[in-house]
Design an enzyme around this catalytic site. Structure first.
Site, short mmCIF file in Angstrom:
data_model
loop_
_atom_site.label_atom_id
_atom_site.label_comp_id
_atom_site.label_asym_id
_atom_site.label_seq_id
_atom_site.Cartn_x
_atom_site.Cartn_y
_atom_site.Cartn_z
N TYR A 30 0.87 -1.13 0.06
CA TYR A 30 -0.01 0.11 0.02
C TYR A 30 1.02 1.27 -0.09
CZ TYR A 30 -3.92 3.11 1.56
OH TYR A 30 -4.94 4.09 1.41
N LYS B 196 1.04 3.82 -3.13
CA LYS B 196 0.61 5.22 -2.81
C LYS B 196 1.84 6.37 -3.09
CE LYS B 196 -3.80 4.80 -1.49
NZ LYS B 196 -4.95 4.95 -2.72
P1 NAD Z 1 -13.94 1.43 0.31
O1 NAD Z 1 -13.33 -0.01 0.43
O2 NAD Z 1 -15.27 1.83 1.09
O3 NAD Z 1 -14.33 1.57 -1.39
C1 NAD Z 1 -13.38 1.17 -2.20
C2 NAD Z 1 -13.99 0.77 -3.57
O4 NAD Z 1 -13.25 0.45 -4.72
C3 NAD Z 1 -15.01 -0.32 -3.32
O5 NAD Z 1 -16.35 0.14 -3.82
C4 NAD Z 1 -14.49 -1.32 -4.31
O6 NAD Z 1 -15.49 -2.41 -4.72
C5 NAD Z 1 -13.66 -0.46 -5.52
N1 NAD Z 1 -12.79 -1.27 -6.03
C6 NAD Z 1 -11.74 -2.24 -5.39
N2 NAD Z 1 -10.99 -2.61 -6.08
C7 NAD Z 1 -11.36 -2.17 -7.59
C8 NAD Z 1 -10.85 -2.66 -8.66
N3 NAD Z 1 -9.99 -3.34 -9.01
N4 NAD Z 1 -11.95 -2.34 -9.89
C9 NAD Z 1 -12.94 -1.45 -9.72
N5 NAD Z 1 -13.32 -0.99 -8.26
C10 NAD Z 1 -12.61 -1.61 -7.30
O7 NAD Z 1 -12.54 2.30 0.61
P2 NAD Z 1 -12.36 3.86 0.67
O8 NAD Z 1 -11.72 3.73 2.07
O9 NAD Z 1 -13.11 4.65 0.27
O10 NAD Z 1 -10.95 4.05 -0.29
C11 NAD Z 1 -11.02 4.69 -1.40
C12 NAD Z 1 -9.43 5.22 -1.79
O11 NAD Z 1 -9.32 6.22 -0.60
C13 NAD Z 1 -8.61 3.92 -1.88
O12 NAD Z 1 -7.69 4.47 -2.90
C14 NAD Z 1 -7.86 4.41 -0.54
O13 NAD Z 1 -6.65 3.67 -0.61
C15 NAD Z 1 -7.97 5.74 -0.43
N6 NAD Z 1 -7.62 5.94 1.01
C16 NAD Z 1 -8.67 5.56 1.96
C17 NAD Z 1 -8.27 5.97 3.48
C18 NAD Z 1 -9.20 5.66 4.51
O14 NAD Z 1 -8.74 5.72 5.62
N7 NAD Z 1 -10.38 5.13 4.07
C19 NAD Z 1 -7.31 6.70 3.72
C20 NAD Z 1 -6.36 7.16 2.63
C21 NAD Z 1 -6.92 6.84 1.24
#
Ligand code: NAD
Length: 267
Positions: free
Chosen positions: A162, A166
């Site tokens: 990860y 990132k």
């Molecule tokens: P989440 O799990 O709620 O949503 C992720 C979505 O991505 C899901 O709907 C899933 O079906 C979809 N997905 C996963 N793999 C896929 C693929 N190969 N093709 C198409 N769709 C796919 O997660 P989130 O927390 O909303 O994360 C969204 C983004 O934010 C990610 O890139 C994550 O790394 C980043 N992020 C999240 C956080 C956190 O604390 N939640 C912090 C920093 C960054």
């Protein structure tokens, strides 16, 4: 729907957001639709993507759910074609789909490494290329946004794929800022701290097991330890930042990454 008032700041714009059936991407889709954009919810979870689009439609917005795995070249090409056939253009692409896997390097399988890096890096490349080609053809500029993380700048143990992915997104974002400038295409990265979404909820038991802690201790001693106020970032915080970045009026703001993390990481 969120509490944001409709202001039509994205009137006539079409935004495609990957991973928008859940969490952060879903809230960006809601906010962008409230601001007048037609939104494309691209997600590998077809039912959830359709439902998110229907919810936006019921609230008075315009949205299309499109099923695709961002790591599959043909599915990405087909999804962008379906979006452009439906709405006629593309102005904003947000590479948001992501996955997480928590394990120390000596136990980490190649499959689990690739599960994380493929979606974040290969998926972002495929979606960037499809969006860039369309924006070049339109000759009206456009915006690329990448969902980075505080882990684009900082490392945490047990998250090597990860953190690597990132950090890598910053390179793609900055390169697109340079390649995109001549076409009026801007490129930026949002770097959230911990946000309570399914992606984070799922890793709490994994972190507790790997660190030999309770789940409450994981939140207090790992997730929020370095924030200035021991507070989670919210999906609304991240969506507001996305709106700010895509509505910024000039090329002055391109190739940048914005931390939204309650001060967890300061650059
Ligand atoms: P989440 O799990 O709620 O949503 C992720 C979505 O991505 C899901 O709907 C899933 O079906 C979809 N997905 C996963 N793999 C896929 C693929 N190969 N093709 C198409 N769709 C796919 O997660 P989130 O927390 O909303 O994360 C969204 C983004 O934010 C990610 O890139 C994550 O790394 C980043 N992020 C999240 C956080 C956190 O604390 N939640 C912090 C920093 C960054």
């Amino acid at each position: 729907m969120s509490a944001y008032p409709a202001q039509d700041r994205l009137k006539d714009k079409v935004a495609l957001i990957t991973g928008a059936a859940s969490g952060i991407g879903k809230q960006i889709a809601v906010l962008f639709a409230e601001q007048g954009a037609r939104v494309v919810i691209l997600d590998m979870d077809k039912d959830a993507a359709d439902k998110a689009a229907e919810d936006i439609g019921r609230a008075g917005g315009t949205a299309l759910g499109v099923a695709a795995n961002v790591t599959d070249e043909q599915e990405v090409e087909d999804a962008f074609k379906a979006a452009i056939d439906q709405f006629g253009r593309l102005d904003i692409m947000i590479a948001n789909a992501g996955a997480q896997h928590v394990e120390p390097i000596h136990k980490l399988s190649y499959a689990n490494w690739k599960k994380v890096t493929d979606v974040q890096l290969d998926g972002s490349f495929l979606c960037t290329r499809a969006a860039f080609r369309q924006m070049m053809t339109q000759k009206e500029g456009g915006c690329l946004l990448y969902m980075g993380s505080a882990h684009s700048h900082e490392a945490s143990a047990m998250k090597s794929p990860y953190v690597t992915a990132k950090h890598g997104l910053l390179g793609l974002c900055r390169t697109m800022a340079k390649e995109g400038a001549q076409y009026g295409i801007r490129s930026n990265t949002i770097c959230p701290g911990y946000v309570k979404t399914p992606l984070v909820e799922k890793q709490i038991p994994d972190q507790a097991r790997e660190h030999n802690m309770t789940e409450d201790e994981v939140v207090e001693k790992i997730f929020l330890k370095d924030t200035v106020d021991q507070t989670f970032t919210t999906v609304e915080d991240v969506a507001e930042t996305a709106l700010y970045l895509v509505t910024f009026p000039s090329n002055a703001l391109t190739g940048q990454s914005i931390l939204v993390s309650h001060g967890w990481y300061m650059q």
